[in-house]
Design a protein around this motif. Sequence first.
Motif, mmCIF file in Angstrom:
data_model
loop_
_atom_site.group_PDB
_atom_site.id
_atom_site.type_symbol
_atom_site.label_atom_id
_atom_site.label_comp_id
_atom_site.label_asym_id
_atom_site.label_seq_id
_atom_site.Cartn_x
_atom_site.Cartn_y
_atom_site.Cartn_z
ATOM 1 N N PRO A 232 14.755 2.490 31.257
ATOM 2 C CA PRO A 232 13.706 1.921 30.403
ATOM 3 C C PRO A 232 14.092 0.557 29.853
ATOM 4 C CG PRO A 232 14.883 3.667 29.242
ATOM 5 C CD PRO A 232 15.360 3.701 30.671
ATOM 6 N N ASP B 261 5.654 2.969 21.502
ATOM 7 C CA ASP B 261 6.522 4.133 21.343
ATOM 8 C C ASP B 261 6.402 5.119 22.493
ATOM 9 O OD1 ASP B 261 8.514 5.453 19.976
ATOM 10 O OD2 ASP B 261 7.132 6.663 18.793
ATOM 11 N N GLU C 191 11.620 1.636 25.710
ATOM 12 C CA GLU C 191 12.376 2.362 24.683
ATOM 13 C C GLU C 191 12.627 1.424 23.505
ATOM 14 O OE1 GLU C 191 17.002 3.572 24.224
ATOM 15 O OE2 GLU C 191 15.994 4.417 25.982
ATOM 16 N N CYS D 274 14.498 0.132 20.288
ATOM 17 C CA CYS D 274 15.893 0.282 19.857
ATOM 18 C C CYS D 274 16.155 -0.303 18.475
ATOM 19 C CB CYS D 274 16.841 -0.333 20.883
ATOM 20 S SG CYS D 274 16.726 -2.131 21.039
ATOM 21 N N ARG E 138 14.621 -1.752 26.924
ATOM 22 C CA ARG E 138 14.920 -1.535 25.513
ATOM 23 C C ARG E 138 14.383 -2.719 24.703
ATOM 24 N NH1 ARG E 138 19.798 -1.514 24.026
ATOM 25 N NH2 ARG E 138 19.797 0.285 22.628
#
Length: 245
Positions: free
Chosen positions: A3, A24, A30, A32, A5
Amino acid sequence: MTPVRVLIADDNPIVRMGLVALLDNAPGVELCGEAADGREALALAVEKRPDVTLLDVRMPGTDGLSVIGDLEPLTRIVMLTHSDEPDVISRALAAGATSYLLHGSFDADELVRAVTDAAEGRMRLSPAAAAVLAGGLRGEEPVPLSATPKDLGSADPEQRWSELSREHRLSRRELEVCRELVTGLSNRDIARNLFIEPKTVKNHINSVFAKLGVTSRAEALAVLLGTAEEASEHTPARTPSRLAT
């Protein structure tokens, strides 16, 4: 797939909440971290090493523009802001921002595409930012991309496109790609509009670069928009840059 980030940096908690809600549950993305100013964004980027940082321009304390130079070696930067001032856009792109988007000019799917494109080094610009990038190459006033064909130097938009095609020996498909290119679309979006593969779009853009005698998307826009001196037939073709991707 690994994914992408993403770090979100915006002083407005409501904006951050909205971006979190949009990203989300997005596939391939993703989150972080969240930051409220540039200093915090830089610290989190050093710690988390995000692939992409969504960065606001104006934040109290350390603003977004102030940290682009330090962030750029650590993460791809997508400016995500309400600021459409040409000077701000120019400074952000010159400092190393990969993309520049205005709030209100994209939906959730477009934001996700902007994030994934940025992670792969592909530039995405709002129409205002694309106009600034093209016009700013020679210090000229930006040309509004929504009116591009009309403003290319001819009262008849189709005549101007025909002139460009003849002058640079563009194929029919290359001309179609150029007409999409000046609207600020990514290769993926151009491919979708023309019902061809993104790789095919990339090949056409590389060919267009060679025929225009340019090495970047920005220079190509300047030629197509009429804001730069176009390469003469004696100008050696240069190798296209990675901005064709």
